[in-house]
Design a protein around this motif. Structure first.
Motif, short mmCIF file in Angstrom:
data_model
loop_
_atom_site.label_atom_id
_atom_site.label_comp_id
_atom_site.label_asym_id
_atom_site.label_seq_id
_atom_site.Cartn_x
_atom_site.Cartn_y
_atom_site.Cartn_z
N THR A 128 5.37 53.37 -24.95
CA THR A 128 4.00 53.11 -24.50
C THR A 128 3.77 53.77 -23.16
O THR A 128 4.52 53.53 -22.21
N ILE A 129 2.72 54.59 -23.06
CA ILE A 129 2.37 55.28 -21.82
C ILE A 129 0.93 54.93 -21.49
O ILE A 129 0.03 55.17 -22.30
N PHE A 130 0.70 54.37 -20.30
CA PHE A 130 -0.66 53.99 -19.93
C PHE A 130 -0.88 54.18 -18.44
O PHE A 130 0.07 54.32 -17.67
N THR A 131 -2.14 54.19 -18.03
CA THR A 131 -2.48 54.28 -16.61
C THR A 131 -2.88 52.90 -16.08
O THR A 131 -3.45 52.08 -16.80
N HIS A 132 -2.60 52.69 -14.79
CA HIS A 132 -2.99 51.44 -14.14
C HIS A 132 -4.46 51.11 -14.37
O HIS A 132 -4.82 49.99 -14.69
N SER A 133 -5.30 52.11 -14.15
CA SER A 133 -6.74 51.87 -14.15
C SER A 133 -7.27 51.45 -15.51
O SER A 133 -8.39 50.94 -15.60
N ALA A 134 -6.49 51.65 -16.56
CA ALA A 134 -6.95 51.33 -17.91
C ALA A 134 -6.64 49.91 -18.34
O ALA A 134 -7.08 49.48 -19.40
N VAL A 135 -5.92 49.15 -17.50
CA VAL A 135 -5.51 47.80 -17.89
C VAL A 135 -5.86 46.83 -16.76
O VAL A 135 -5.02 46.51 -15.91
N PRO A 136 -7.10 46.34 -16.71
CA PRO A 136 -7.53 45.48 -15.60
C PRO A 136 -6.74 44.20 -15.45
O PRO A 136 -6.60 43.68 -14.34
N ALA A 137 -6.20 43.66 -16.53
CA ALA A 137 -5.48 42.39 -16.44
C ALA A 137 -4.28 42.48 -15.50
O ALA A 137 -3.91 41.49 -14.86
#
Length: 362
Positions: free
Chosen positions: A116-125
């Protein structure tokens, strides 16, 4: 998620032992994780997108992530875009840098179907968890964190609130997905210890929600830059993964050596020569000592020729994959969207559990 079953390990280094000498089962090596039950773990790791990735990343963090992926360890990688401004005023072309970093990930072998690769800004929780977590630590605890002090000294700027609270943000990253292991070097263990402290204090105050994550202690080789100092994204001394063969050759031709004719592997006495031997050995699948014995009195010129040829050949398949991937304008967007959906699902569930434990929901 259920508590991981950790093997009964013995301390291999001082950092892996309690002050009284007892082993620390919360500090594991990669070999120990892979030899036990890889599927029992969930690893959270990541990078700040402050510049292009280089061969230090390739032989260090990226190699570890690919090994974890290959052995079935669930791995989550955060591209920490919100943390770019922790010690600088200008984030630069952040979307462009993120794209380059993700292309490097994919070219190095990370599979978005498994990792899983994601950016901080994409996951507000993740960031909403910062508020309750900040209530569990003191300013004094944050102020004496050695990693924060080192980052602040390197930046030459006043300590920002974001940098001061960076260890809490890291705790939110890890705990939001219920990570059980965090890859880190010895200098990063204080960061992880604060994560463990936050988990422990939350559980004590509100009830059992979090496992205390362990450290996946890195034994990756320390690769120096071409000037003999730490290889860095912004120091002008790195061999970038996205560079072409000519740029790699030019960087290695300009690498610092010393005046001694005979090539020997002596990292303490001859760090620049030792670093070139290490780079050549990593690229060719050899040992630095074996390579030093082969070069012998051929001198620095022969050493640089060997290292250049080996590094260009080693990086050629990666760069070919990267070029092919870059032709698809949607590849990075799709990878990050898929990753944000997975990370968001985990973090949203954690936030609901946290709010319920704190009696903030009906």
């Amino acid at each position: 998620m259920p508590a991981p079953v950790l093997p009964d390990v013995r301390a291999h280094t001082d950092v892996r032992a309690h002050p009284d000498g007892r082993p620390r089962p919360d500090v594991l090596t990669l070999d120990e994780v892979l030899a036990a039950d890889p599927a029992a773990h969930r690893v959270l790791t990541g990078d700040r997108p402050t510049g292009p990735l280089h061969v230090g990343h390739l032989f260090g963090t990226l190699a570890t992530r690919v090994a974890l992926q290959r052995h079935g360890v669930e791995t989550i990688v955060v591209v920490a875009d919100y943390q770019v401004i922790a010690d600088r005023e200008d984030a630069g072309d952040l979307p462009g840098t993120i794209r380059e970093v993700v292309l490097d990930y994919l070219a190095a072998g990370l599979d978005p179907g498994a990792t899983t690769i994601f950016t901080h800004s994409a996951v507000p929780a993740v960031h909403q968890l910062m508020l309750p977590f900040l209530s569990l630590v003191s300013v004094a605890e944050l102020d004496r964190n050695p990693t924060v002090k080192a980052e602040q000294a390197a930046s030459g700027r006043a300590l920002s609130g974001l940098l001061l609270t960076y260890p809490v943000h890291q705790a939110a990253d890890v705990l939001s997905v219920h990570g059980t292991l965090v890859p880190c070097g010895r200098d990063q263990l204080p960061h992880l210890e604060l994560t463990r402290t936050i988990a422990r204090r939350f559980n004590r105050r509100y009830g059992p929600v979090f496992e205390e994550p362990g450290a996946l202690l890195s034994d990756a080789p320390l690769v120096l830059g071409t000037d003999g100092t730490k290889m860095g994204k912004s120091r002008g001394n790195a061999i970038e993964l996205r560079a072409d063969a000519d740029a790699t050759a030019a960087a290695l031709r300009g690498a610092r050596t010393d005046a001694e004719r005979v090539i020997t592997y002596e990292p303490e006495r001859r760090p620049e020569v030792a670093n070139l031997l290490l780079l050549g050995a990593l690229a060719a699948g050899r040992t630095p000592q074996d390579l030093a014995d082969e070069i012998g009195d051929g001198g620095a010129a022969a050493l640089k020729r060997y290292v250049t040829d080996a590094m260009v050949a080693h990086l050629a398949p990666l760069r070919a994959r990267r070029t092919e991937l870059a032709r698809d304008p949607d590849v990075v967007t799709d990878v990050l969207a898929r990753g944000a959906a997975r990370a968001g699902e985990l973090a949203d569930a954690t936030l609901r559990t946290v709010r319920a434990a704190m009696r903030q929901t009906a």
